[in-house]
Enzyme design. Sequence first.
Site, short mmCIF file in Angstrom:
data_model
loop_
_atom_site.label_atom_id
_atom_site.label_comp_id
_atom_site.label_asym_id
_atom_site.label_seq_id
_atom_site.Cartn_x
_atom_site.Cartn_y
_atom_site.Cartn_z
N HIS A 44 -12.44 -0.50 -8.01
CA HIS A 44 -13.60 0.41 -8.09
C HIS A 44 -13.26 1.86 -7.70
CE1 HIS A 44 -15.37 0.29 -3.70
NE2 HIS A 44 -14.05 0.41 -3.68
N ASP A 69 0.86 -1.19 0.00
CA ASP A 69 0.00 0.00 0.00
C ASP A 69 0.89 1.24 0.00
OD1 ASP A 69 -2.17 2.01 0.88
OD2 ASP A 69 -3.31 0.14 0.86
N GLY A 128 4.63 1.54 -1.37
CA GLY A 128 4.96 1.89 -2.75
C GLY A 128 3.75 2.45 -3.47
N ASP A 129 3.86 2.51 -4.81
CA ASP A 129 2.81 3.11 -5.62
C ASP A 129 2.40 2.09 -6.68
OD1 ASP A 129 1.27 4.52 -7.39
OD2 ASP A 129 2.70 6.15 -7.70
N PHE A 130 1.16 1.61 -6.61
CA PHE A 130 0.78 0.56 -7.56
C PHE A 130 0.66 1.05 -8.99
CE2 PHE A 130 -3.60 0.71 -5.21
CZ PHE A 130 -4.05 1.81 -5.92
C1 LIG Z 1 -10.64 1.45 -0.74
S1 LIG Z 1 -9.14 1.09 0.00
C2 LIG Z 1 -9.10 -0.67 -0.08
C3 LIG Z 1 -9.10 -1.30 1.26
C4 LIG Z 1 -8.14 -2.41 1.46
N1 LIG Z 1 -8.12 -3.38 0.40
C5 LIG Z 1 -8.36 -3.09 2.80
O1 LIG Z 1 -8.34 -4.33 2.79
O2 LIG Z 1 -8.53 -2.43 3.82
C6 LIG Z 1 -7.98 1.48 -1.28
C7 LIG Z 1 -6.54 1.31 -0.85
O3 LIG Z 1 -5.69 1.65 -1.94
C8 LIG Z 1 -4.57 2.32 -1.42
N2 LIG Z 1 -3.94 3.13 -2.48
C9 LIG Z 1 -4.43 4.25 -3.07
N3 LIG Z 1 -3.57 4.71 -3.99
C10 LIG Z 1 -2.50 3.87 -3.97
C11 LIG Z 1 -1.29 3.82 -4.72
N4 LIG Z 1 -1.01 4.72 -5.68
N5 LIG Z 1 -0.43 2.80 -4.47
C12 LIG Z 1 -0.69 1.88 -3.52
N6 LIG Z 1 -1.85 1.87 -2.77
C13 LIG Z 1 -2.73 2.86 -3.01
C14 LIG Z 1 -5.15 3.17 -0.30
O4 LIG Z 1 -4.17 3.61 0.60
C15 LIG Z 1 -6.17 2.21 0.30
O5 LIG Z 1 -5.62 1.46 1.35
#
Ligand SMILES: C[S@@+](CC[C@H](N)C(=O)[O-])C[C@H]1O[C@@H](n2cnc3c(N)ncnc32)[C@H](O)[C@@H]1O
Length: 410
Positions: A298, A252, A278-280
Amino acid sequence: MVARLLLRWRVLRFLVRARGVVSWSEARPLLKLCLSRLWLRDRSGVGGTQEVGSHNGNSPPVLFQMATGYWLSQAVYVAAKLGLADLLKDGPRACHELAAVTGTDPRCLFRLMRALSAARIFLHTQGDHFALASVGKSLQSDAPGSQRAIIMTLGEVHYQAWGNLLHSVRTGCTGFASTFGTSLFAYLQGSPEAADTFNTGMSDVASILAYAVLLAYDFSRISFLVDVGGGQGTFLSTILQLHPEMKGTVFDLPSTIEQAKQRSHWHPCGSRIAAIGGDFFHSVPEGADAYVLCGVIHDWDDDPAVQILRNCRLAMNQDGRLLLVEVVVPDHDAYCFSKLLDLNMLVMTGGRERTRAEFAALLNAYGFNAGSCYRRDADPACSRRGRWLFLRLDSAVPTQALSQDFVHRG
Ligand SMILES: C[S@@+](CC[C@H](N)C(=O)[O-])C[C@H]1O[C@@H](n2cnc3c(N)ncnc32)[C@H](O)[C@@H]1O
Protein backbone atom coordinates in the site's frame (compact mmCIF):
# COMPACT_ATOMS: atom_id res chain seq x y z
CA MET A 1 -35.43 14.57 7.66
CA VAL A 2 -37.67 16.25 5.05
CA ALA A 3 -40.09 17.24 7.80
CA ARG A 4 -37.26 18.83 9.76
CA LEU A 5 -36.05 20.79 6.76
CA LEU A 6 -39.58 22.01 6.07
CA LEU A 7 -40.02 23.09 9.65
CA ARG A 8 -36.76 24.99 9.64
CA TRP A 9 -37.63 26.65 6.37
CA ARG A 10 -41.07 27.66 7.68
CA VAL A 11 -39.59 29.14 10.83
CA LEU A 12 -37.06 31.14 8.84
CA ARG A 13 -39.75 32.35 6.44
CA PHE A 14 -41.92 33.36 9.38
CA LEU A 15 -39.06 35.28 10.93
CA VAL A 16 -38.30 37.13 7.70
CA ARG A 17 -41.90 38.14 7.24
CA ALA A 18 -42.42 38.98 10.86
CA ARG A 19 -39.49 41.37 10.97
CA GLY A 20 -40.90 44.73 12.05
CA VAL A 21 -44.38 43.26 12.56
CA VAL A 22 -44.00 41.08 15.68
CA SER A 23 -42.27 42.16 18.84
CA TRP A 24 -38.89 40.81 19.91
CA SER A 25 -40.47 38.93 22.81
CA GLU A 26 -42.71 37.05 20.34
CA ALA A 27 -39.95 36.35 17.83
CA ARG A 28 -37.33 35.31 20.39
CA PRO A 29 -38.61 31.78 21.18
CA LEU A 30 -39.01 31.03 17.48
CA LEU A 31 -35.51 32.21 16.71
CA LYS A 32 -34.17 30.11 19.58
CA LEU A 33 -35.96 27.04 18.29
CA CYS A 34 -34.73 27.66 14.78
CA LEU A 35 -31.09 28.07 15.82
CA SER A 36 -31.13 25.10 18.17
CA ARG A 37 -32.44 22.90 15.36
CA LEU A 38 -29.69 24.11 13.06
CA TRP A 39 -27.02 23.55 15.72
CA LEU A 40 -28.15 20.28 17.24
CA ARG A 41 -28.90 18.28 14.13
CA ASP A 42 -27.18 15.01 13.19
CA ARG A 43 -24.84 14.26 16.06
CA SER A 44 -23.99 10.74 15.03
CA GLY A 45 -20.32 11.54 14.25
CA VAL A 46 -17.94 10.02 11.69
CA GLY A 47 -18.77 6.43 10.88
CA GLY A 48 -21.82 6.47 13.12
CA THR A 49 -19.72 6.75 16.26
CA GLN A 50 -20.70 9.16 18.95
CA GLU A 51 -18.42 12.16 18.99
CA VAL A 52 -16.27 13.05 21.96
CA GLY A 53 -18.21 15.00 24.57
CA SER A 54 -21.57 14.61 22.86
CA HIS A 55 -23.20 13.08 25.91
CA ASN A 56 -24.33 16.46 27.25
CA GLY A 57 -25.66 17.73 23.90
CA ASN A 58 -23.30 20.72 23.94
CA SER A 59 -20.96 19.68 21.13
CA PRO A 60 -20.74 21.56 17.86
CA PRO A 61 -22.15 20.10 14.64
CA VAL A 62 -20.43 17.09 13.11
CA LEU A 63 -18.97 19.06 10.20
CA PHE A 64 -17.33 21.52 12.59
CA GLN A 65 -15.97 18.64 14.67
CA MET A 66 -14.43 17.16 11.52
CA ALA A 67 -12.85 20.50 10.60
CA THR A 68 -11.33 20.88 14.06
CA GLY A 69 -10.25 17.23 14.35
CA TYR A 70 -6.60 18.26 14.26
CA TRP A 71 -7.03 20.22 17.53
CA LEU A 72 -7.66 16.95 19.30
CA SER A 73 -5.07 15.00 17.30
CA GLN A 74 -2.37 17.56 18.14
CA ALA A 75 -3.39 17.56 21.81
CA VAL A 76 -3.04 13.76 21.88
CA TYR A 77 0.32 14.07 20.11
CA VAL A 78 1.63 16.56 22.71
CA ALA A 79 0.56 14.23 25.52
CA ALA A 80 2.42 11.37 23.80
CA LYS A 81 5.52 13.47 23.17
CA LEU A 82 5.68 14.69 26.79
CA GLY A 83 5.33 11.12 28.05
CA LEU A 84 2.44 12.08 30.35
CA ALA A 85 0.94 8.58 30.38
CA ASP A 86 4.26 7.10 31.58
CA LEU A 87 4.38 9.68 34.37
CA LEU A 88 0.85 8.72 35.50
CA LYS A 89 1.55 4.97 35.45
CA ASP A 90 1.56 4.63 39.24
CA GLY A 91 -1.50 6.78 39.94
CA PRO A 92 -2.81 10.37 39.92
CA ARG A 93 -0.34 13.26 40.12
CA ALA A 94 -0.58 17.02 40.54
CA CYS A 95 -0.32 19.00 37.33
CA HIS A 96 2.36 21.35 38.70
CA GLU A 97 4.50 18.26 39.45
CA LEU A 98 4.01 16.94 35.90
CA ALA A 99 4.88 20.39 34.55
CA ALA A 100 8.14 20.42 36.52
CA VAL A 101 9.15 16.99 35.16
CA THR A 102 8.17 17.75 31.55
CA GLY A 103 9.53 21.30 31.50
CA THR A 104 6.15 22.83 30.62
CA ASP A 105 4.11 25.77 31.85
CA PRO A 106 1.86 24.46 34.68
CA ARG A 107 -1.18 26.54 33.67
CA CYS A 108 -0.94 25.56 30.01
CA LEU A 109 -0.35 21.92 30.88
CA PHE A 110 -3.47 22.07 33.07
CA ARG A 111 -5.48 23.29 30.07
CA LEU A 112 -4.11 20.47 27.90
CA MET A 113 -4.95 17.86 30.53
CA ARG A 114 -8.40 19.30 31.15
CA ALA A 115 -9.18 19.11 27.41
CA LEU A 116 -7.83 15.56 27.20
CA SER A 117 -9.83 14.58 30.28
CA ALA A 118 -12.94 15.77 28.44
CA ALA A 119 -11.83 13.43 25.65
CA ARG A 120 -11.52 10.65 28.26
CA ILE A 121 -7.79 10.12 27.85
CA PHE A 122 -7.07 11.40 31.36
CA LEU A 123 -9.30 11.77 34.41
CA HIS A 124 -9.45 15.03 36.29
CA THR A 125 -9.60 13.56 39.78
CA GLN A 126 -9.51 16.62 42.06
CA GLY A 127 -7.98 20.10 42.21
CA ASP A 128 -5.04 19.99 39.84
CA HIS A 129 -4.66 16.19 40.03
CA PHE A 130 -5.01 13.98 36.99
CA ALA A 131 -5.01 10.21 36.44
CA LEU A 132 -4.81 7.97 33.39
CA ALA A 133 -8.17 6.89 31.90
CA SER A 134 -8.35 3.52 30.17
CA VAL A 135 -8.06 4.98 26.63
CA GLY A 136 -4.92 6.84 27.72
CA LYS A 137 -3.18 3.63 28.82
CA SER A 138 -2.13 2.92 25.21
CA LEU A 139 -0.08 6.14 25.36
CA GLN A 140 2.32 4.42 27.78
CA SER A 141 5.59 3.47 26.08
CA ASP A 142 5.62 -0.12 27.33
CA ALA A 143 1.90 -0.91 27.37
CA PRO A 144 0.91 -3.95 25.30
CA GLY A 145 -0.31 -2.46 22.02
CA SER A 146 1.35 0.88 22.82
CA GLN A 147 0.40 3.64 20.38
CA ARG A 148 2.79 6.24 21.74
CA ALA A 149 5.40 6.04 18.97
CA ILE A 150 2.92 5.88 16.10
CA ILE A 151 1.04 8.88 17.55
CA MET A 152 4.32 10.81 17.75
CA THR A 153 5.07 10.04 14.11
CA LEU A 154 1.52 11.00 13.10
CA GLY A 155 1.79 14.26 15.03
CA GLU A 156 5.17 15.20 13.55
CA VAL A 157 5.95 14.04 9.98
CA HIS A 158 2.42 13.03 8.96
CA TYR A 159 0.88 16.21 10.36
CA GLN A 160 3.25 18.43 8.40
CA ALA A 161 2.83 16.45 5.18
CA TRP A 162 -0.97 16.48 5.52
CA GLY A 163 -0.77 20.28 5.43
CA ASN A 164 -0.14 19.74 1.70
CA LEU A 165 -3.09 17.45 0.96
CA LEU A 166 -4.49 20.14 -1.33
CA HIS A 167 -1.25 20.04 -3.33
CA SER A 168 -1.53 16.23 -3.57
CA VAL A 169 -5.11 16.37 -4.78
CA ARG A 170 -4.24 19.03 -7.34
CA THR A 171 -1.09 17.41 -8.69
CA GLY A 172 -1.09 13.72 -7.69
CA CYS A 173 2.32 14.31 -6.04
CA THR A 174 2.94 13.52 -2.40
CA GLY A 175 2.37 16.20 0.20
CA PHE A 176 5.41 14.73 1.93
CA ALA A 177 7.83 15.60 -0.89
CA SER A 178 6.45 19.08 -1.18
CA THR A 179 6.93 19.59 2.60
CA PHE A 180 10.24 17.82 3.17
CA GLY A 181 11.78 18.00 -0.31
CA THR A 182 12.29 14.24 -0.60
CA SER A 183 10.42 10.94 -0.28
CA LEU A 184 9.38 9.55 3.12
CA PHE A 185 11.84 6.64 3.11
CA ALA A 186 14.76 8.79 1.87
CA TYR A 187 13.98 11.33 4.61
CA LEU A 188 13.91 8.63 7.30
CA GLN A 189 17.28 7.28 6.19
CA GLY A 190 18.82 10.69 6.83
CA SER A 191 16.95 11.40 10.11
CA PRO A 192 17.80 8.75 12.71
CA GLU A 193 15.52 10.20 15.42
CA ALA A 194 12.45 10.43 13.16
CA ALA A 195 13.30 6.97 11.77
CA ASP A 196 13.50 5.49 15.27
CA THR A 197 10.06 6.86 16.18
CA PHE A 198 8.58 5.76 12.82
CA ASN A 199 10.05 2.25 13.01
CA THR A 200 9.02 1.80 16.65
CA GLY A 201 5.48 2.90 15.74
CA MET A 202 5.40 0.46 12.82
CA SER A 203 6.76 -2.25 15.09
CA ASP A 204 4.04 -1.66 17.68
CA VAL A 205 1.38 -1.95 14.98
CA ALA A 206 3.10 -5.02 13.50
CA SER A 207 3.11 -6.82 16.85
CA ILE A 208 -0.67 -6.52 17.04
CA LEU A 209 -1.10 -7.48 13.38
CA ALA A 210 1.10 -10.53 13.87
CA TYR A 211 -1.29 -11.93 16.48
CA ALA A 212 -4.27 -11.22 14.24
CA VAL A 213 -2.50 -12.96 11.33
CA LEU A 214 -1.60 -15.94 13.54
CA LEU A 215 -5.28 -16.33 14.31
CA ALA A 216 -6.16 -16.28 10.62
CA TYR A 217 -3.46 -18.38 9.02
CA ASP A 218 -1.80 -21.72 9.71
CA PHE A 219 1.97 -21.24 9.47
CA SER A 220 2.80 -24.81 10.48
CA ARG A 221 3.62 -25.90 6.90
CA ILE A 222 6.09 -23.06 6.36
CA SER A 223 9.70 -23.74 7.25
CA PHE A 224 11.40 -20.58 5.94
CA LEU A 225 9.65 -17.20 5.90
CA VAL A 226 11.05 -13.92 4.53
CA ASP A 227 9.45 -10.70 5.77
CA VAL A 228 9.99 -8.20 2.94
CA GLY A 229 9.99 -4.59 4.14
CA GLY A 230 9.79 -6.13 7.60
CA GLY A 231 11.04 -3.06 9.48
CA GLN A 232 12.48 -3.97 12.86
CA GLY A 233 11.45 -7.60 12.54
CA THR A 234 8.71 -7.55 15.17
CA PHE A 235 6.15 -9.19 12.91
CA LEU A 236 8.54 -11.99 11.95
CA SER A 237 9.88 -12.60 15.44
CA THR A 238 6.32 -12.82 16.83
CA ILE A 239 5.45 -15.49 14.24
CA LEU A 240 8.72 -17.35 14.89
CA GLN A 241 8.27 -17.34 18.65
CA LEU A 242 5.02 -19.24 18.24
CA HIS A 243 6.48 -21.58 15.57
CA PRO A 244 9.77 -22.86 17.04
CA GLU A 245 10.43 -25.10 14.01
CA MET A 246 10.46 -22.18 11.58
CA LYS A 247 13.33 -19.90 10.56
CA GLY A 248 13.05 -16.48 8.98
CA THR A 249 14.77 -13.49 7.45
CA VAL A 250 13.75 -9.89 7.85
CA PHE A 251 14.62 -7.81 4.79
CA ASP A 252 14.56 -4.01 4.76
CA LEU A 253 16.63 -0.96 3.88
CA PRO A 254 20.17 -1.20 5.33
CA SER A 255 19.66 1.72 7.76
CA THR A 256 16.46 0.16 9.16
CA ILE A 257 18.19 -3.22 9.55
CA GLU A 258 21.08 -1.55 11.41
CA GLN A 259 18.61 0.00 13.87
CA ALA A 260 16.70 -3.28 14.16
CA LYS A 261 19.82 -5.21 15.11
CA GLN A 262 20.32 -2.96 18.12
CA ARG A 263 16.95 -3.92 19.58
CA SER A 264 16.60 -6.86 21.91
CA HIS A 265 13.18 -8.19 20.89
CA TRP A 266 14.62 -10.86 18.56
CA HIS A 267 16.56 -12.66 21.25
CA PRO A 268 14.00 -15.37 21.95
CA CYS A 269 14.39 -16.52 18.31
CA GLY A 270 18.17 -16.89 18.58
CA SER A 271 19.86 -18.01 15.36
CA ARG A 272 16.55 -18.84 13.65
CA ILE A 273 16.19 -15.20 12.63
CA ALA A 274 18.49 -13.36 10.21
CA ALA A 275 18.45 -9.76 9.00
CA ILE A 276 19.50 -8.58 5.57
CA GLY A 277 19.67 -5.02 4.28
CA GLY A 278 18.88 -4.25 0.64
CA ASP A 279 16.49 -2.73 -1.85
CA PHE A 280 13.34 -4.65 -2.73
CA PHE A 281 13.19 -2.86 -6.07
CA HIS A 282 16.42 -4.62 -6.92
CA SER A 283 15.94 -8.09 -5.40
CA VAL A 284 14.83 -9.93 -2.26
CA PRO A 285 16.47 -12.92 -0.50
CA GLU A 286 15.95 -16.17 -2.40
CA GLY A 287 14.79 -19.66 -1.55
CA ALA A 288 12.07 -19.24 1.09
CA ASP A 289 8.80 -21.09 0.85
CA ALA A 290 6.81 -18.03 1.94
CA TYR A 291 7.21 -14.28 1.62
CA VAL A 292 5.19 -11.87 3.68
CA LEU A 293 4.55 -8.24 2.76
CA CYS A 294 2.88 -6.56 5.71
CA GLY A 295 1.73 -3.00 5.00
CA VAL A 296 4.26 -2.65 2.18
CA ILE A 297 2.32 -2.83 -1.09
CA HIS A 298 0.00 0.00 0.00
CA ASP A 299 3.04 2.30 0.17
CA TRP A 300 3.36 2.20 -3.61
CA ASP A 301 1.46 3.01 -6.76
CA ASP A 302 0.87 0.17 -9.23
CA ASP A 303 4.17 0.25 -11.18
CA PRO A 304 6.53 0.09 -8.18
CA ALA A 305 4.15 -2.33 -6.41
CA VAL A 306 4.37 -4.65 -9.41
CA GLN A 307 8.16 -4.46 -9.29
CA ILE A 308 8.22 -5.61 -5.65
CA LEU A 309 5.80 -8.44 -6.44
CA ARG A 310 7.88 -9.46 -9.45
CA ASN A 311 11.03 -9.66 -7.29
CA CYS A 312 9.22 -11.81 -4.72
CA ARG A 313 7.96 -14.07 -7.50
CA LEU A 314 11.50 -14.46 -8.89
CA ALA A 315 12.96 -15.25 -5.46
CA MET A 316 10.45 -17.80 -4.20
CA ASN A 317 10.40 -21.59 -4.60
CA GLN A 318 8.14 -23.18 -7.19
CA ASP A 319 5.48 -23.83 -4.57
CA GLY A 320 6.12 -20.59 -2.76
CA ARG A 321 3.41 -18.52 -1.18
CA LEU A 322 2.99 -14.81 -0.94
CA LEU A 323 1.24 -13.53 2.15
CA LEU A 324 -0.12 -10.03 1.86
CA VAL A 325 -1.32 -8.26 4.95
CA GLU A 326 -3.21 -5.18 3.86
CA VAL A 327 -6.54 -3.47 4.35
CA VAL A 328 -9.12 -3.76 1.59
CA VAL A 329 -11.21 -0.82 0.46
CA PRO A 330 -14.78 -2.10 0.41
CA ASP A 331 -16.92 -1.51 -2.67
CA HIS A 332 -19.74 0.09 -0.69
CA ASP A 333 -19.90 3.81 0.07
CA ALA A 334 -20.22 3.56 3.84
CA TYR A 335 -17.59 5.02 6.15
CA CYS A 336 -14.53 2.82 6.40
CA PHE A 337 -11.12 3.71 7.86
CA SER A 338 -9.37 2.28 4.77
CA LYS A 339 -10.70 5.20 2.70
CA LEU A 340 -8.93 7.72 4.94
CA LEU A 341 -5.85 5.53 5.06
CA ASP A 342 -5.87 5.71 1.26
CA LEU A 343 -5.59 9.51 1.47
CA ASN A 344 -2.76 9.07 3.94
CA MET A 345 -0.89 6.96 1.38
CA LEU A 346 -1.48 9.61 -1.28
CA VAL A 347 0.03 12.27 0.99
CA MET A 348 2.88 10.27 2.53
CA THR A 349 4.28 7.94 -0.13
CA GLY A 350 2.20 8.18 -3.31
CA GLY A 351 0.79 4.72 -2.57
CA ARG A 352 -2.83 3.67 -2.34
CA GLU A 353 -5.27 1.38 -0.60
CA ARG A 354 -6.93 -1.04 -3.00
CA THR A 355 -10.21 -2.82 -3.51
CA ARG A 356 -10.17 -6.58 -3.75
CA ALA A 357 -10.54 -6.37 -7.54
CA GLU A 358 -7.57 -3.99 -7.75
CA PHE A 359 -5.43 -6.38 -5.70
CA ALA A 360 -6.48 -9.30 -7.89
CA ALA A 361 -5.54 -7.39 -11.05
CA LEU A 362 -2.16 -6.42 -9.60
CA LEU A 363 -1.32 -9.93 -8.38
CA ASN A 364 -2.62 -11.84 -11.38
CA ALA A 365 -0.57 -9.61 -13.65
CA TYR A 366 2.57 -10.85 -11.93
CA GLY A 367 2.34 -14.58 -11.95
CA PHE A 368 0.32 -15.12 -8.82
CA ASN A 369 -2.79 -17.21 -9.26
CA ALA A 370 -6.08 -15.74 -8.20
CA GLY A 371 -6.06 -16.05 -4.46
CA SER A 372 -8.28 -16.08 -1.48
CA CYS A 373 -9.17 -13.33 0.86
CA TYR A 374 -9.34 -14.35 4.46
CA ARG A 375 -10.58 -12.38 7.35
CA ARG A 376 -8.52 -12.69 10.48
CA ASP A 377 -11.15 -15.01 11.95
CA ALA A 378 -11.32 -17.21 8.84
CA ASP A 379 -10.71 -20.94 8.82
CA PRO A 380 -6.93 -21.29 9.14
CA ALA A 381 -6.94 -24.57 7.22
CA CYS A 382 -7.67 -23.02 3.85
CA SER A 383 -4.22 -21.91 2.71
CA ARG A 384 -3.40 -22.75 -0.91
CA ARG A 385 -0.03 -23.67 -2.27
CA GLY A 386 1.34 -21.48 -5.00
CA ARG A 387 -1.28 -18.85 -4.49
CA TRP A 388 -1.28 -15.55 -2.83
CA LEU A 389 -3.01 -15.28 0.45
CA PHE A 390 -4.67 -12.10 1.36
CA LEU A 391 -5.38 -11.40 4.97
CA ARG A 392 -8.03 -8.79 5.25
CA LEU A 393 -7.48 -6.86 8.42
CA ASP A 394 -9.77 -3.92 8.02
CA SER A 395 -12.38 -5.43 10.30
CA ALA A 396 -12.24 -4.09 13.81
CA VAL A 397 -9.34 -5.83 15.50
CA PRO A 398 -9.75 -5.54 19.26
CA THR A 399 -6.18 -4.40 19.79
CA GLN A 400 -6.25 -4.17 23.56
CA ALA A 401 -7.76 -7.60 23.97
CA LEU A 402 -5.40 -9.12 21.42
CA SER A 403 -2.33 -7.63 22.97
CA GLN A 404 -3.30 -8.68 26.45
CA ASP A 405 -4.46 -12.15 25.50
CA PHE A 406 -1.45 -13.05 23.46
CA VAL A 407 1.51 -10.97 24.38
CA HIS A 408 2.57 -13.29 27.19
CA ARG A 409 2.22 -16.47 25.19
CA GLY A 410 5.56 -16.04 23.46
C1 LIG B 1 5.06 0.85 6.13
S1 LIG B 1 6.52 0.09 6.58
C2 LIG B 1 6.02 -1.58 6.85
C3 LIG B 1 6.20 -2.01 8.26
C4 LIG B 1 6.81 -3.34 8.45
N1 LIG B 1 6.24 -4.38 7.64
C5 LIG B 1 6.77 -3.75 9.92
O1 LIG B 1 6.43 -4.91 10.16
O2 LIG B 1 7.09 -2.95 10.80
C6 LIG B 1 7.35 -0.09 5.02
C7 LIG B 1 8.73 -0.69 5.15
O3 LIG B 1 9.30 -0.78 3.84
C8 LIG B 1 10.67 -0.47 3.96
N2 LIG B 1 11.20 -0.06 2.64
C9 LIG B 1 10.92 1.08 1.96
N3 LIG B 1 11.59 1.12 0.80
C10 LIG B 1 12.32 -0.03 0.75
C11 LIG B 1 13.20 -0.58 -0.23
N4 LIG B 1 13.46 0.06 -1.38
N5 LIG B 1 13.75 -1.79 0.02
C12 LIG B 1 13.50 -2.44 1.18
N6 LIG B 1 12.65 -1.97 2.15
C13 LIG B 1 12.07 -0.78 1.92
C14 LIG B 1 10.70 0.65 4.98
O4 LIG B 1 11.97 0.83 5.54
C15 LIG B 1 9.65 0.17 5.98
O5 LIG B 1 10.22 -0.59 7.00
